[in-house]
Every structure is written in structure tokens, then in C-alpha cells.
Design an enzyme around this catalytic site. Sequence first.
Site, PDB file in Angstrom:
ATOM      1  N   ASN A 154      34.319  37.273 -65.050  1.00  0.00           N
ATOM      2  CA  ASN A 154      35.582  36.760 -64.531  1.00  0.00           C
ATOM      3  C   ASN A 154      36.654  36.592 -65.613  1.00  0.00           C
ATOM      4  O   ASN A 154      37.840  36.663 -65.327  1.00  0.00           O
ATOM      5  CB  ASN A 154      35.343  35.452 -63.777  1.00  0.00           C
ATOM      6  CG  ASN A 154      34.742  35.709 -62.419  1.00  0.00           C
ATOM      7  OD1 ASN A 154      35.427  36.098 -61.491  1.00  0.00           O
ATOM      8  ND2 ASN A 154      33.435  35.532 -62.297  1.00  0.00           N
TER       9      ASN A 154
ATOM     10  N   THR B 227      35.148  37.254 -53.043  1.00  0.00           N
ATOM     11  CA  THR B 227      35.949  37.891 -51.978  1.00  0.00           C
ATOM     12  C   THR B 227      34.967  38.821 -51.259  1.00  0.00           C
ATOM     13  O   THR B 227      34.253  39.509 -51.922  1.00  0.00           O
ATOM     14  CB  THR B 227      37.000  38.644 -52.756  1.00  0.00           C
ATOM     15  OG1 THR B 227      37.778  37.646 -53.333  1.00  0.00           O
ATOM     16  CG2 THR B 227      37.798  39.578 -51.927  1.00  0.00           C
TER      17      THR B 227
ATOM     18  N   GLU C  28      28.006  37.554 -59.086  1.00  0.00           N
ATOM     19  CA  GLU C  28      28.424  37.914 -60.443  1.00  0.00           C
ATOM     20  C   GLU C  28      27.562  37.213 -61.487  1.00  0.00           C
ATOM     21  O   GLU C  28      27.559  35.981 -61.585  1.00  0.00           O
ATOM     22  CB  GLU C  28      29.904  37.571 -60.631  1.00  0.00           C
ATOM     23  CG  GLU C  28      30.815  38.494 -59.828  1.00  0.00           C
ATOM     24  CD  GLU C  28      32.260  38.059 -59.804  1.00  0.00           C
ATOM     25  OE1 GLU C  28      33.111  38.890 -59.478  1.00  0.00           O
ATOM     26  OE2 GLU C  28      32.536  36.875 -60.087  1.00  0.00           O
TER      27      GLU C  28
ATOM     28  N   LYS D 120      30.807  43.903 -48.867  1.00  0.00           N
ATOM     29  CA  LYS D 120      31.066  43.870 -50.299  1.00  0.00           C
ATOM     30  C   LYS D 120      31.370  42.440 -50.689  1.00  0.00           C
ATOM     31  O   LYS D 120      31.871  41.641 -49.901  1.00  0.00           O
ATOM     32  CB  LYS D 120      32.217  44.802 -50.693  1.00  0.00           C
ATOM     33  CG  LYS D 120      33.607  44.444 -50.189  1.00  0.00           C
ATOM     34  CD  LYS D 120      34.387  43.398 -50.928  1.00  0.00           C
ATOM     35  CE  LYS D 120      34.428  43.631 -52.416  1.00  0.00           C
ATOM     36  NZ  LYS D 120      35.206  42.519 -53.090  1.00  0.00           N
TER      37      LYS D 120
ATOM     38  N   THR E   1      34.145  46.061 -55.593  1.00  0.00           N
ATOM     39  CA  THR E   1      34.979  45.672 -56.744  1.00  0.00           C
ATOM     40  C   THR E   1      34.040  45.337 -57.905  1.00  0.00           C
ATOM     41  O   THR E   1      33.600  46.225 -58.609  1.00  0.00           O
ATOM     42  CB  THR E   1      35.918  44.489 -56.404  1.00  0.00           C
ATOM     43  OG1 THR E   1      35.163  43.445 -55.790  1.00  0.00           O
ATOM     44  CG2 THR E   1      37.030  44.922 -55.469  1.00  0.00           C
TER      45      THR E   1
END
Length: 406
Positions: free
Chosen positions: A401, A190, A277, A179, A153
Site C-alpha cells: 500500500n 476494493t 494484500e 477481484k 489490481t
Amino acid sequence: MAVGDVSMPQMHVVKGVKIGSAEAYVRYQNRRDLVIFEFAEGSNVAGIFTQNAFCAAPVHISKAHLLAGNPRYLVINTGNANAGTGKIGMANAEATCAKLAELAGVQNTEVLPFSTGVIGEQLPIDRLVQGLQPALDSLQEDAWLDAATGIMTTDTTPKGASEQFELDGVLYTMTGISKGAGMIRPNMATMLSYVATDAPISRELVQQLLKTTVNLSFNRITVDGDTSTNDSCILIATGQAGGVEITSESDSRYAAVLDVLTRVMKRLAQLIVRDGEGATKFITVAVEGGADTQECCDIAYSIAHSPLVKTAIFASDPNWGRILAAIGYAGVPNLDVKKIQVWLGDIQICKDGGAAADYTEAAGAAEMEKSEITIRVDLGRGSARDTVYTCDLSYDYVKINADYRS
């Protein structure tokens, strides 16, 4: 940009596993977003799932299907989490299993569904189902890289680990993918992960091996302190490389399998942190001298979750008082701060609860400039130890985000 070496290794083929993928347009255009795993009949499968009470529809169904017996297929979509979707979401996950079971000629309970992506939106079930046959048609043994790419993702890189090992003269393989980059914390940090071996291992031991190694890997990472609704980790033992089945911990081969699986799982878990991230630094928080493992973990997570610690590290600011504060509010009872020692890499910053006499700001800043940083804490109250892996908190984390659904 991920931190450190995140390159994909040679992904060795696991006998008894085939993988296919397709473009189902669940959310993304012009990329694979639907992945299917097929296992040889007789494979033993185990799973561990998120502890989030709002767990996704596919998590509920995968748990139920695992209790019903050993599955033959996994089906994974990215772009939509199918979480917070109520009865329609459950029906869509069940419909996915039913259609794949029909196409593959197996029972519905022999299919485990997985989803990752945006929470609270319904799956585009028609598009997903239409992608199942193309994914089945593409099944092949050496498609691990396609699978690692197909389940991404916000990941910036595919994540994989693979080793070969010999037991009693038989060559076996352990290969896996994962992932995850955000919404990562313990209790299945996630993230999705799928690991397979062609070694012969009983179903009971497969579950035990998975539980043991998850606690050393995926339950020891955190990016932002958020436990996802969809976290799942699956271990498959096909037994297709031959040999006598391993049914007991007392079997001399068990320790060797555990050792290989631990390395593979730790690598997959740490790749998630390295690709956190917006991450610019990979951080190891090692706590020793604890009365028990739990208090070591409590303090390690307190440091690793602290936005003040993480932002200071991003800025290469050796503001070590933030580390002490995180230790202090971790909730460990009767903590004697006069016994606490803290190091930043090889530089001792805190001695017996206060500033180390030979510590200098310049030395601390030099350590903080590194892309890989270790914070080590000695509590001085026992022999327990544990380690947690995390990353810094950067401007890009907020940007990623804030723009995730756009």
C-alpha cells in the site's frame, strides 16, 4: 502469495453470456484492463453497491441504469477507480456508456459501468473508449478466465467459482468472478464481483437472492477495515438454459438455486481474503451463543479488524489477551465476561472469562503456526451465531500500500 487453495476451477459456460476484453492502457502496459460482458436479451440483472458516501461515478450511474430497466452490457476498467473525480468523472462514466451503447446498438441505460484502481485521478477516457471496439470484437462464451484476470489490481491471482446443477431434469450453470485484495471490509467488502446463471429467475427474486447471499459472503469478509468507494456485486439470470421461470420462494427449485449461489458467493468472497494484500494466514472468526446476529457480528468484526490480533497471528504469537480485549470493546451491552469461552482451533484458551486450566503456551503457538486458523467464541447468552473471514496483517501489507501508486 495467496493462502491455501486459490486455484481457478473449470469455468463452465453460462448460456446467454459472452465476455470480451482488451488492452486499453488505462494504467497498465501489456495486460488486459478492459472487460465487457454481454447478456442475452431478456436477462434479469440485480446489483448491490458500496455504502461509502464517496462512492465512485460509475456506481452512481450503474444504480440509475439498473432502476431504468434490465441492462445488456457491463463495462469494467481496472487501474483507475474514477472516484473522487467530480463532474468530469461523471461525464467520463457517462461517455463510456454512450460509446459502448452506440457500438452495440442499445440504449445508454442498458450499459452498466464499473471501475477499480487509484482514487482521485481522472480516467484516460480517450484510451478507454478506443478499447471498447476491440473488446466487443473478442466477445466469446468461454472467456471467464480472461475476465477474472482483466479486472485485477493488487490481486496476485484471478478469482473464480463455477458449479453446474440440475433442476427438473434441466442442467443449469452458476459461474462467477471477483477481484479484491485490499480496501476490503463489510458493507460490500476494493471488490468487484460478477455472477451469472442460465437458470430462469424473475427479476425480483434475482435481487432477493443477491441480497441474501451477499450478506452471507461479501458482507462477512474484511482485510483491513476500509470500505471502498467502488464495491459492486452483480447477479445475472439469463434464463437461456430453458425451463419455467422461478418466481416465488415457495417454488421447490428456489432453495436449490439459493444453495448453489451461496456456495459460489462464499467461495468468491473467501478468495478475496485468501489473497488479502500481504496475507500469510486465512482466519475464520466464529461467534456463537449471542443474543442476536448483530452482536455476534459486532464481536467477530472487532476481532477481525484488530491490528493487534492480526499482527499477533502473523507472528504466530498466541497472545490471546488481544482477542479478549477485542471482545470487550466491541460495544455489546451487558456482556457477562464470566460466561465467555474462547477457542483457538480445538484448543480452549479462555474458560468462563479466564485462562483455561489446561491451556499451554506451546499448544497455542502450535495452532498459531497453521496457515488456516479458526477463532471460536461462545458468548453464553443466546442461540445466535455468525462467522466472519479475515487474514493476518503482515509487513508486505504496508509495502504494497505504500508503493501502490508508484
